[in-house]
Scaffold this motif. Structure first.
Motif, mmCIF file in Angstrom:
data_model
loop_
_atom_site.group_PDB
_atom_site.id
_atom_site.type_symbol
_atom_site.label_atom_id
_atom_site.label_comp_id
_atom_site.label_asym_id
_atom_site.label_seq_id
_atom_site.Cartn_x
_atom_site.Cartn_y
_atom_site.Cartn_z
ATOM 1 N N PHE A 139 26.554 12.094 -18.780
ATOM 2 C CA PHE A 139 25.670 11.174 -19.865
ATOM 3 C C PHE A 139 26.420 10.692 -21.111
ATOM 4 O O PHE A 139 26.375 9.726 -22.102
ATOM 5 N N GLY A 140 26.772 12.144 -21.440
ATOM 6 C CA GLY A 140 27.224 11.863 -22.784
ATOM 7 C C GLY A 140 25.640 11.388 -24.070
ATOM 8 O O GLY A 140 26.291 11.999 -24.607
ATOM 9 N N VAL A 141 25.093 12.828 -23.622
ATOM 10 C CA VAL A 141 24.308 13.704 -24.391
ATOM 11 C C VAL A 141 23.698 14.772 -24.840
ATOM 12 O O VAL A 141 25.049 15.501 -23.807
ATOM 13 N N GLY A 142 23.344 15.370 -25.603
ATOM 14 C CA GLY A 142 23.582 16.560 -26.249
ATOM 15 C C GLY A 142 22.931 17.725 -25.113
ATOM 16 O O GLY A 142 23.255 18.555 -24.374
ATOM 17 N N GLY A 143 22.363 17.313 -24.580
ATOM 18 C CA GLY A 143 20.701 18.251 -23.603
ATOM 19 C C GLY A 143 19.546 18.518 -24.316
ATOM 20 O O GLY A 143 18.489 19.817 -24.192
ATOM 21 N N VAL A 194 38.005 8.702 -24.323
ATOM 22 C CA VAL A 194 37.722 9.020 -25.999
ATOM 23 C C VAL A 194 38.139 7.636 -26.478
ATOM 24 O O VAL A 194 39.097 7.254 -26.578
ATOM 25 N N ASP A 195 37.452 6.514 -27.546
ATOM 26 C CA ASP A 195 37.856 5.688 -27.905
ATOM 27 C C ASP A 195 37.939 6.476 -29.136
ATOM 28 O O ASP A 195 37.054 6.826 -30.551
ATOM 29 N N VAL A 224 30.861 7.216 -23.052
ATOM 30 C CA VAL A 224 29.976 8.487 -22.127
ATOM 31 C C VAL A 224 31.138 9.661 -23.360
ATOM 32 O O VAL A 224 30.716 10.787 -24.078
ATOM 33 N N GLY A 225 32.062 9.303 -23.037
ATOM 34 C CA GLY A 225 33.519 10.376 -23.818
ATOM 35 C C GLY A 225 33.378 9.973 -25.494
ATOM 36 O O GLY A 225 33.785 11.503 -26.094
ATOM 37 N N VAL A 255 32.270 19.457 -14.649
ATOM 38 C CA VAL A 255 31.982 19.052 -13.106
ATOM 39 C C VAL A 255 30.928 17.413 -13.639
ATOM 40 O O VAL A 255 31.831 16.346 -12.579
ATOM 41 N N GLY A 256 30.445 17.603 -14.563
ATOM 42 C CA GLY A 256 29.791 16.130 -14.676
ATOM 43 C C GLY A 256 30.541 15.217 -14.770
ATOM 44 O O GLY A 256 29.736 14.033 -14.884
ATOM 45 N N ALA A 257 31.947 15.676 -15.546
ATOM 46 C CA ALA A 257 32.679 14.598 -16.181
ATOM 47 C C ALA A 257 33.604 13.085 -15.112
ATOM 48 O O ALA A 257 33.421 12.678 -14.552
ATOM 49 N N ARG A 258 33.083 14.258 -13.849
ATOM 50 C CA ARG A 258 33.627 14.137 -12.757
ATOM 51 C C ARG A 258 32.554 13.100 -12.061
ATOM 52 O O ARG A 258 33.633 12.220 -11.065
ATOM 53 N N ILE A 259 31.879 13.987 -11.708
ATOM 54 C CA ILE A 259 30.833 13.292 -11.093
ATOM 55 C C ILE A 259 29.941 12.332 -11.523
ATOM 56 O O ILE A 259 30.155 10.722 -11.166
ATOM 57 N N GLY A 260 30.013 11.601 -13.187
ATOM 58 C CA GLY A 260 30.168 10.440 -14.029
ATOM 59 C C GLY A 260 31.310 9.467 -13.106
ATOM 60 O O GLY A 260 30.769 8.521 -13.044
#
Lengths: 252, 312
Positions: free
Chosen positions: B35-39, B82-83, B223-224, B266-271
């Motif tokens: 999700f691109g959030v810090g957590g 990523v922009d 997200v990126g 892993v998250g980036a792939r799932i996303g």
């Protein structure tokens, strides 16, 4: 003389900084006398053995250094929502309070009552002073108990054989994993008919060794350097793990 | 030599179970990658539950996020998500906003009852953002059942859209596929920076919806780019906390970040496998759950009516 002794005892307990007295009546050995916190430290125990006047009950107490605590009091805002409201400062709160005894403190009369956390915290100062003081002290004890830093009835003191009017005792007191380095005091108190009859006290040192010591020195002595190092290591770790994943990806 | 299961953390002043910390890092890293959030909203309270003081939990978490967001940014960069141009502009705005925000807090604190205002704003904001995202993505998922991608939904020419186009210094943001004035990301970045500083959070939760709805960027790029930004914010926080408050426990952060860097990959792939709308609706759900938890904490009587100063 006896009466003076008694008054003095009561006063000293109330003041909570009891220097060893009546040493002759009581003795104790503590192992270890210094607790060393190394990388794998996860709580420990302290073994106490000693001699006390015959027929008395034994209370062992470990007290940490007194410090200042900055707290917020939770209260209802607009009669509906629980929020952190007033700021409070507690002065003179020991970091650790652990009590073990041969009989529950409640059964040890006035002396037992004096040794409970509530009595000990009666000496602390709350700023700003408030009418809710008893309630606040109660909450503070709850909080510290939850953190396992305050433990009453922490261990049972086993009474041994009687010889020449003295009785031996033995106990193993738990030391929590949440422990700060510093000077602690271990007291053993003999109670008879609700009165303290003898007590002796020893220093218990807690110190960091090996990696924890090195980390603490770096973090507190060179904060900025430590922060930058922590950041660089985090960046590099993130990159390395990213690269490992990439190479895995290409293999497919 | 067997691996010790517990490690003593000298700054936190407690020992922790290595496996628990590792797992916690992995779980939060996964969310961060998706999700691109810090957590921090999840990690800090869980660390406190494990017996880490609140101040140390929050600061060490920032240190850990540096690792996770480096790893996540790298993963998203390779996926072309990523922009940088947008990210930098938002970042500049964010730094400005953060500085202003800190001053606003001082004024609020002096007026009293700042904590109350902050909590209420936070809950309302999370509720509004989460609710809006949830409904919006639900609608668009229904509408475009056949459409595979979140291909630009042509919106009506609102006042906002006209203002969007009328501002000077229009420029192309290639990665995001949008054209707008540089003022937009700067101004919105400032706004998010102010809010993040006031609420004492990283800002990922606010930034992601802002990029999706106000900057109209595609969800994957959001997200990126968000991770890229969080990286800088958390570097700053780590160094500040370590040098001023000595609350960064590096051993704790390191354990967390090994877990979270892997989780982020892993998250980036799932996303990547999820569609924009699916991502949005999942994030919206997460935001609403966090809001629900905060609301519950505000309404239910706490066990202990005292709290240490210095946590979130």
């Amino acid at each position: 003389m006896k009466l003076r002794h008694l008054i003095l005892t009561t006063m000293l307990i109330a003041a909570l900084c009891v220097p060893a007295f009546a040493q002759g009546d009581m003795s104790m050995q503590v192992t270890p006398e210094t607790i060393k916190i190394d990388t794998t430290y996860n709580g420990t125990t302290v073994k106490v053995e000693g001699q006390a006047p015959e027929g008395s009950q034994i209370v062992l107490r470990i007290v940490g250094e007194a410090g200042e605590l900055h707290m917020k009091r939770k209260d209802k805002a607009l009669g509906l929502l629980w929020m952190n409201m007033d700021s409070l400062t507690f002065h003179g709160v020991p970091v650790l309070y652990i009590v073990g005894s041969s009989k529950p403190l409640d059964e040890l009369g006035a002396a037992g009552k004096e040794l409970k956390a509530e009595s000990m915290l009666n000496t602390i100062e709350i700023e700003p002073d408030t009418a809710a003081r008893p309630e606040l002290i109660d909450q503070l004890i709850k909080l510290k108990t939850k953190e396992r830093l305050y433990q009453e009835e922490a261990g049972e003191v086993a009474m041994g054989e009687v010889k020449d009017g003295m009785q031996s005792f033995m106990a193993t007191l738990p030391i929590p994993s949440r422990l700060a380095p510093g000077d602690y005091k271990l007291a053993s108190i003999a109670v008879k008919d609700g009165q303290e009859v003898a007590m002796t006290e020893k220093d218990l040192k807690v110190e960091l060794v090996s990696t924890p010591l090195f980390m603490a020195k770096l973090a507190f002595g060179h904060g900025a350097l430590y922060g930058i190092l922590a950041t660089i290591i985090a960046l590099v770790s993130g990159l390395v793990i990213g690269l490992i994943f990439q190479s895995k990806g290409e293999a497919h | 030599m067997t691996l010790p299961l517990h490690l003593y953390l000298p700054i936190a002043g407690n020992s922790v179970n290595i496996a628990a910390i590792f797992g916690l890092g992995g779980g939060v890293g996964l969310l961060s990658g998706i999700f691109g959030v810090g957590g921090g909203f999840l990690m800090t309270p869980l660390l406190i539950m494990l017996g880490i003081p609140a101040t140390v939990a929050a600061a060490s978490d920032s240190n850990q996020i540096v690792g996770a967001s480096t790893s996540g940014t790298l993963a998203h960069f390779r996926l072309g998500n990523v922009d940088f141009k947008m990210g930098f502009l938002l970042l500049i705005g964010g730094v400005l906003g953060g500085t202003v925000g800190v001053q606003i807090i001082k004024v609020l604190r002096a007026m009293g009852n700042a904590d109350f205002l902050i909590s209420i704003t936070y809950v309302l904001m999370l509720g509004f953002v989460g609710g809006y995202m949830f409904l919006e993505s639900l609608q668009s998922m229904r509408k475009s059942k056949t459409a595979e991608k979140e291909a630009a939904k042509p919106k009506k020419e609102s006042k906002y859209a006209r203002m969007f186009q009328a501002l000077p210094w229009q420029t192309d943001f290639k990665r995001s596929g949008v054209r707008m004035s540089v003022i937009m990301p700067l101004a919105l970045g400032t706004l998010v920076g102010i809010l993040a500083a006031i609420m004492g959070v990283g800002g990922g939760f606010i930034m992601v919806p802002v990029m999706v709805y106000l900057l109209r960027m595609p969800m994957h790029v959001v997200v990126g780019t968000s991770l890229f930004q969080i990286l800088f914010t958390c570097i700053n926080v780590t160094i500040m906390q370590a040098s001023q408050n000595h609350t960064v426990d590096f051993v704790l952060a390191f354990l967390l970040l090994i877990g979270s860097s892997i989780g982020a990959q892993v998250g980036a792939r799932i996303g990547r496998k999820l569609q924009g709308d699916q991502l949005k609706i999942l994030l919206a759900t997460l935001v609403l759950v966090v809001m629900g938890k905060m609301l519950y904490e505000l309404i239910a009587r706490p066990d202990i009516l005292l709290a240490y100063v210095g946590g979130h």
